[in-house]
Design a protein around this motif. Sequence first.
Motif, mmCIF file in Angstrom:
data_model
loop_
_atom_site.group_PDB
_atom_site.id
_atom_site.type_symbol
_atom_site.label_atom_id
_atom_site.label_comp_id
_atom_site.label_asym_id
_atom_site.label_seq_id
_atom_site.Cartn_x
_atom_site.Cartn_y
_atom_site.Cartn_z
ATOM 1 N N UNK A 240 1.245 -11.916 -7.276
ATOM 2 C CA UNK A 240 0.449 -11.326 -8.313
ATOM 3 C C UNK A 240 -1.129 -11.155 -8.085
ATOM 4 N N UNK A 241 -1.680 -12.111 -7.399
ATOM 5 C CA UNK A 241 -2.973 -11.965 -7.238
ATOM 6 C C UNK A 241 -3.283 -11.029 -6.279
ATOM 7 N N UNK A 242 -2.637 -10.929 -5.024
ATOM 8 C CA UNK A 242 -2.701 -9.797 -4.244
ATOM 9 C C UNK A 242 -2.485 -8.447 -4.869
ATOM 10 N N UNK A 243 -1.648 -8.343 -5.725
ATOM 11 C CA UNK A 243 -1.328 -7.037 -6.454
ATOM 12 C C UNK A 243 -2.515 -6.691 -7.117
ATOM 13 N N UNK A 244 -3.013 -7.536 -7.699
ATOM 14 C CA UNK A 244 -4.333 -7.185 -8.564
ATOM 15 C C UNK A 244 -5.521 -6.834 -7.807
ATOM 16 N N UNK A 245 -5.557 -7.612 -6.699
ATOM 17 C CA UNK A 245 -6.774 -7.165 -5.632
ATOM 18 C C UNK A 245 -6.420 -5.670 -5.072
ATOM 19 N N UNK A 246 -5.140 -5.476 -4.734
ATOM 20 C CA UNK A 246 -4.887 -4.083 -4.315
ATOM 21 C C UNK A 246 -5.215 -3.015 -5.441
ATOM 22 N N UNK A 247 -4.753 -3.429 -6.691
ATOM 23 C CA UNK A 247 -5.067 -2.235 -7.905
ATOM 24 C C UNK A 247 -6.544 -2.180 -7.858
ATOM 25 N N UNK A 248 -7.321 -3.289 -7.799
ATOM 26 C CA UNK A 248 -8.759 -2.992 -8.082
ATOM 27 C C UNK A 248 -9.291 -2.189 -7.101
ATOM 28 N N UNK A 249 -8.800 -1.877 -6.082
ATOM 29 C CA UNK A 249 -9.204 -1.098 -4.883
ATOM 30 C C UNK A 249 -9.632 0.280 -5.269
ATOM 31 N N UNK A 250 -8.384 0.732 -6.399
ATOM 32 C CA UNK A 250 -8.510 2.150 -6.902
ATOM 33 C C UNK A 250 -8.057 3.182 -6.068
ATOM 34 N N UNK A 251 -7.299 2.677 -5.188
ATOM 35 C CA UNK A 251 -6.727 3.784 -4.106
ATOM 36 C C UNK A 251 -5.581 4.555 -4.729
ATOM 37 N N UNK A 252 -5.537 5.753 -4.382
ATOM 38 C CA UNK A 252 -4.225 6.736 -4.761
ATOM 39 C C UNK A 252 -3.238 6.661 -3.680
ATOM 40 N N UNK A 253 -3.255 5.919 -2.854
ATOM 41 C CA UNK A 253 -2.285 5.790 -1.654
ATOM 42 C C UNK A 253 -1.473 4.404 -1.563
ATOM 43 N N UNK A 254 -1.569 3.500 -2.580
ATOM 44 C CA UNK A 254 -0.923 2.374 -2.670
ATOM 45 C C UNK A 254 -0.222 2.279 -3.859
ATOM 46 N N UNK A 255 1.272 2.074 -3.808
ATOM 47 C CA UNK A 255 2.010 1.821 -4.999
ATOM 48 C C UNK A 255 2.342 0.370 -5.195
ATOM 49 N N UNK A 256 2.136 -0.108 -6.272
ATOM 50 C CA UNK A 256 2.349 -1.390 -6.817
ATOM 51 C C UNK A 256 3.550 -1.501 -7.742
ATOM 52 N N UNK A 257 4.641 -2.276 -7.412
ATOM 53 C CA UNK A 257 5.716 -2.154 -8.549
ATOM 54 C C UNK A 257 5.542 -3.231 -9.377
ATOM 55 N N UNK A 258 6.228 -3.045 -10.512
ATOM 56 C CA UNK A 258 6.362 -4.093 -11.358
ATOM 57 C C UNK A 258 6.858 -5.280 -11.393
ATOM 58 N N UNK A 259 6.706 -6.474 -11.840
ATOM 59 C CA UNK A 259 7.351 -7.466 -11.482
ATOM 60 C C UNK A 259 9.077 -7.510 -11.584
ATOM 61 N N UNK A 260 9.714 -7.869 -10.702
ATOM 62 C CA UNK A 260 11.055 -7.776 -10.933
ATOM 63 C C UNK A 260 11.596 -9.143 -11.163
ATOM 64 N N UNK A 261 11.085 -10.160 -11.014
ATOM 65 C CA UNK A 261 11.288 -11.675 -11.051
ATOM 66 C C UNK A 261 12.521 -11.979 -10.189
ATOM 67 N N UNK A 262 12.384 -11.250 -9.136
ATOM 68 C CA UNK A 262 13.337 -11.846 -7.895
ATOM 69 C C UNK A 262 12.403 -11.851 -6.637
ATOM 70 N N UNK A 263 12.399 -12.886 -6.232
ATOM 71 C CA UNK A 263 11.594 -13.072 -4.881
ATOM 72 C C UNK A 263 12.367 -13.920 -3.928
ATOM 73 N N UNK A 264 12.716 -13.453 -2.671
ATOM 74 C CA UNK A 264 13.407 -14.373 -1.765
ATOM 75 C C UNK A 264 12.768 -14.264 -0.530
ATOM 76 N N UNK A 265 11.239 -14.327 -0.381
ATOM 77 C CA UNK A 265 10.638 -14.859 0.792
ATOM 78 C C UNK A 265 10.026 -13.511 1.365
ATOM 79 N N UNK A 266 9.223 -13.960 2.537
ATOM 80 C CA UNK A 266 8.863 -12.633 3.451
ATOM 81 C C UNK A 266 7.458 -11.952 2.796
ATOM 82 N N UNK A 267 6.930 -12.517 2.193
ATOM 83 C CA UNK A 267 5.831 -12.142 1.253
ATOM 84 C C UNK A 267 4.415 -12.069 2.169
ATOM 85 N N UNK A 268 3.392 -11.809 1.276
ATOM 86 C CA UNK A 268 2.224 -11.538 2.021
ATOM 87 C C UNK A 268 1.408 -12.877 2.040
ATOM 88 N N UNK A 269 1.726 -14.091 1.650
ATOM 89 C CA UNK A 269 0.777 -15.093 1.635
ATOM 90 C C UNK A 269 1.528 -16.169 2.625
#
Length: 322
Positions: free
Chosen positions: A293-322
């Motif tokens: 969620x922290x990275x999602x907010x940071x990317x959203x704050x960039x204000x770019x129109x070429x990055x889509x950020x999904x809503x929370x699905x409340x399902x995560x099974x690894x392989x993420x950004x951190x």
Amino acid sequence: MSYLETTHDVYKEAALTPDVGLCCTTNPIWELPGLKIPKIMQEMNYGCGSTVHARDLTNNPTMLYVGVGGGMELLQFAYFNRQKGGVIGLDVVDEMLEASRKNFEEAEAQNDWFKSEFVDLRKGDALNLPVDDNSIDVAAQNCLFNIFKTDDLKKAIAEMYRVLKPHGKLVMSDPTCEQPMNETLRNDERLRALCLSGSLPIAEYVKMLTDAGFGTIEIRARKPYRILDPKNYPTEELIYIESIEVAAIKDPMPADGPCIFTGKAAIYFGTEDYFDDEKGHILLKNQPIAICDKTAQALADLGRDDIFISDSTYHYDGGGCC
């Protein structure tokens, strides 16, 4: 009688007379090669989800399970370990420990690979674990922490943090509720013992974990669980309870706060082959990447129109950004 004494009595009764309806889960029973789960264990599966995830259980981890129930998840954990004392099962209710011992005898009869000595059953309290510091790879509890009131919950989480090795995982399933509950519900000791009125909102539940020092939180599932209705419970409105499956990882706390994964993803669809935020996140063109969620907010704050950020699905099974 305190709420902990009420809880003790509820689970003493459930050990002596299995109560199929005490808790229920939509999770299917594990079907793995050579694993047969005795019917009595299934009837005594007093949880609201699953804490057994194969990707947590590689390389023969040392495991701790608090609140043994009928032993079903202990048997599943032992499947991945198969070493004497490789799984520690802890409970404060003597009758539940004895029921589990008997159930393991049945499990031995049905599973050629299983020996009761794989599970070290101990009497012990979640608020004062009889386990050494930094000695456990994977700790788990299913439908237990929601029973505790705030101060005891903090103690239980701190104890789990203490016994885990660095980067060890605390895997949990608990009921949660986003609606406020009245004080009558909150103070009903039997409803709390039945895993109903102690349910917390997800954000509050997660904050308890990060306040204890867990640097990474994964929300792995979010499912419907129970309804408290005015006809059957002391409430004037319908209350919807969900269950969540969560892993809290004993990673160092990042300087900018914990990494909390709620199932968000980012997709870059710009003109270049990739996007690099120069903070350790590279987004390949039109390839989704799980993000906290922290990275999602940071990317959203960039204000770019070429990055889509999904809503929370409340399902995560690894392989993420951190």
